[in-house]
Design an enzyme around this catalytic site. Structure first.
Site, PDB file in Angstrom:
ATOM      1  CD  GLU A  32      -2.969  -0.648  -0.211  1.00  0.00           C
ATOM      2  OE1 GLU A  32      -3.044   0.515  -0.642  1.00  0.00           O
ATOM      3  OE2 GLU A  32      -3.550  -1.595  -0.773  1.00  0.00           O
ATOM      4  CE1 TYR A 115      -7.001   2.991  -0.739  1.00  0.00           C
ATOM      5  CE2 TYR A 115      -4.628   3.305  -0.488  1.00  0.00           C
ATOM      6  CZ  TYR A 115      -5.703   2.566  -0.962  1.00  0.00           C
ATOM      7  OH  TYR A 115      -5.474   1.405  -1.628  1.00  0.00           O
ATOM      8  CG  ASP A 133      -7.879   3.301  -4.834  1.00  0.00           C
ATOM      9  OD1 ASP A 133      -9.083   3.353  -5.149  1.00  0.00           O
ATOM     10  OD2 ASP A 133      -7.115   2.412  -5.252  1.00  0.00           O
TER      11      ASP A 133
END
Ligand code: SF4
Length: 366
Positions: A32, A115, A133
């Site tokens: 991520e 996020y 996202d």
């Protein structure tokens, strides 16, 4: 039902990505961080290499920042690497090496915004948290035709609330990944592939509602950097960028950011004379060097997230030192053959590649 159609499609169409092989929170955290602002295809080789170097969270927490930045070199947005490293250290120290599973705790770590915290909590721990996202946001906006009607400052909250209601019980990880995958493969920005879309029967855009009017994107700033390739006996001056800026922690050639705010028209007006003067002054003030500019090399373009940079490299030689040759923890004279030992950004690698080979030594007779 939208959820069922989406999950069924995801089961049959998801890409085979390494961080999906097992639901390992450390793998997901690393992926991520790498995927922020960066395409999957770009991330893949870096991810594999990074995990070979730092296979577990403790190995990352105990590594030096130098080593981490070196592994990240070329991927860009280096603040992510520094934050990931700091987060690993904190998890190692304060959470007994276990990545927290709640969004609230994840948000307390460096580099975790809503996020990333939502993505790690849902993808790794199946918590029913939104992970909005760019891809997911686009899908939701199109499905619900919210393009025009919702003011930007309220949009995020509305989407979060909406998606929370939709996450099927016990399937948060798959559902969020399915939405991400749909945005990446089908509901793409300019020409969504609606006929192949599993949720087309639920989509306002497809029904001809608000035809996906694109919200204005982020503004790209243009800058010109003059770059000094200062050479002294076959070695070049590099320094480690301090602070928290764009290239912090990385090694680079000395640069002057000539016009930080200029637009394309202004850039043309920047005179080379001014650039040379600014470069000389910076090298004198920052490194105590008086230099002679021997010539220029072809300009190189490089794009960061919000900055498009034109780099103008100048070959320089040292005329006089105001004190001893500067060498310190953060300033070194390095042979080009040894550049690869240092974490150097992609932008600076482009400049390093321009350095001409040294002339061959004259053969001595006898
Ligand atoms: S139907 Fe078209 S616009 Fe709607 S979600 Fe699918 S790809 Fe996107």
């Amino acid at each position: 039902m939208l959820q069922r159609s989406l999950l069924r499609w995801y089961a049959g169409h998801q890409r085979n990505l390494p961080w999906r092989k097992k639901r390992d929170p450390y793998w997901i955290m690393v992926s991520e961080f790498m995927l922020q602002q960066t395409r999957v295809e770009t991330v893949l080789p870096y991810f594999e290499r990074f995990l070979k170097l730092f296979p577990t969270l403790p190995s990352l927490a105990q590594a030096s920042l130098h080593k981490v930045l070196k592994a990240w070199a070329g991927l860009g947005y280096y603040a992510r690497a520094r934050h990931l490293h700091q987060a690993a250290k904190i998890i190692w120290r304060n959470f007994a090496g276990k990545i927290p599973s709640t969004k609230k705790k994840l948000l307390s770590l460096p580099g975790f915004g809503p996020y990333t915290a939502g993505a790690v909590a849902s993808l790794a721990f199946n918590r029913p948290e939104p992970a909005l996202d760019g891809n997911v946001r686009r899908v939701l906006l199109r499905v619900h035709g919210l393009w025009k009607s919702v003011p930007r400052n309220r949009l995020e909250k509305i989407l979060e609330k909406f998606i929370k209601k939709f996450i099927p019980a016990g399937r948060a990880s798959d559902f969020n990944q399915a939405l991400m995958e749909l945005g990446a493969l089908i509901c793409i920005p300019s020409q969504p592939r609606c006929p192949s879309c599993p949720v087309k029967n639920f989509c306002s855009y497809q029904r001809g509602g608000d035809k996906g009017k694109k919200r204005s994107g982020k503004k790209i700033r243009k800058e010109v950097w003059t770059v000094a390739l200062v050479e002294q006996e076959g070695r070049f001056l590099l320094h480690r960028q301090e602070g928290k800026g764009l290239l912090a922690g990385l090694w680079q050639f000395p640069i002057v950011r000539v016009n930080k705010k200029g637009d394309a028209g202004e850039l043309k007006k920047v005179k080379e004379l001014k650039e040379r003067k600014a470069l000389r002054r910076m090298l004198q003030e920052k490194f105590g060097l008086r230099i002679k500019i021997k010539g220029s090399l072809p300009p190189q373009d490089h794009s960061f997230t919000h900055i498009q940079v034109t780099m103008k490299p100048f070959l320089c030689s040292v005329v006089r030192l105001s004190s001893a040759l500067p060498v310190s923890k953060n300033v070194r004279w390095i042979k080009p053959v040894n550049f690869s030992r240092y974490p150097i950004s992609k932008a600076m690698s482009k400049i390093a590649a321009l350095i001409p080979d040294p002339p061959p030594r004259e053969a001595t007779s006898g």
